[in-house]
Every structure is written in structure tokens, then in C-alpha cells.
Design a protein around this motif. Sequence first.
Motif, short mmCIF file in Angstrom:
data_model
loop_
_atom_site.label_atom_id
_atom_site.label_comp_id
_atom_site.label_asym_id
_atom_site.label_seq_id
_atom_site.Cartn_x
_atom_site.Cartn_y
_atom_site.Cartn_z
N CYS A 63 3.04 -1.13 4.27
CA CYS A 63 3.12 0.20 3.69
C CYS A 63 4.41 0.28 2.89
N ALA A 64 4.27 0.38 1.57
CA ALA A 64 5.42 0.44 0.67
C ALA A 64 5.95 1.85 0.51
N GLY A 65 5.25 2.83 1.10
CA GLY A 65 5.71 4.21 1.04
C GLY A 65 4.61 5.14 1.48
N SER A 66 4.99 6.23 2.11
CA SER A 66 4.01 7.27 2.47
C SER A 66 4.59 8.61 2.04
N THR A 118 0.83 -1.20 0.00
CA THR A 118 0.00 0.00 0.00
C THR A 118 0.86 1.25 0.00
N LEU A 119 0.49 2.23 -0.83
CA LEU A 119 1.10 3.56 -0.79
C LEU A 119 0.10 4.52 -0.16
N ILE A 120 0.59 5.42 0.65
CA ILE A 120 -0.24 6.44 1.29
C ILE A 120 0.18 7.80 0.75
N VAL A 121 -0.80 8.61 0.36
CA VAL A 121 -0.54 9.98 -0.05
C VAL A 121 -1.43 10.87 0.80
#
Length: 80
Positions: free
Chosen positions: A36-39, A11-14
Motif C-alpha cells: 500500500c503506497a498510500g491510503s 496500490t493506492l486506496i481511496v
Amino acid sequence: VMETENAVIKTLIVEDQRELRDGLTTLINFTPGFRCAGSFRTMEEALARARREKPDVVLTDIGLPGMSGIEGTRRFKEMF
């Protein structure tokens, strides 16, 4: 039980609000089957990293500085 990389939903969070972004990152990382693969604070940052991370899900705010979450979602759809 060990999860294989294929079984994990990346999941990516923006989200531009740091407290919310950090909270979502923690929640996702402590949920079995998710990582989480990145935020990111902006959609531009997320799009720049997306090809390398290859997310399964993008969780985004609509109202972001710069590119909106709606336009970013269109671009993610074109990319993947």
C-alpha cells in the motif's frame, strides 16, 4: 524470499470510511507482492500525492466526499 521494488505492485486506496480503509491497507500490506503506497479519505488527497507515489493500482470507492471515485479515475487515467 526478498521482493525487489519492481516486483511489488504499489496500490493506492481511496476510501472515506476509516475502518474499511485501514482494513484494506493491512490486507494489501500482508499480501505477498503488494504494498500500500498510500491510503486517503478523499480523491483530492490521493491525486495530490499520486505523482510522487506512482501507483500501479488505485482501489477507490465511488461515493466519496468531494470528487467522486468515477471522476477521480478519469483524472488518474489522464495523469498516467
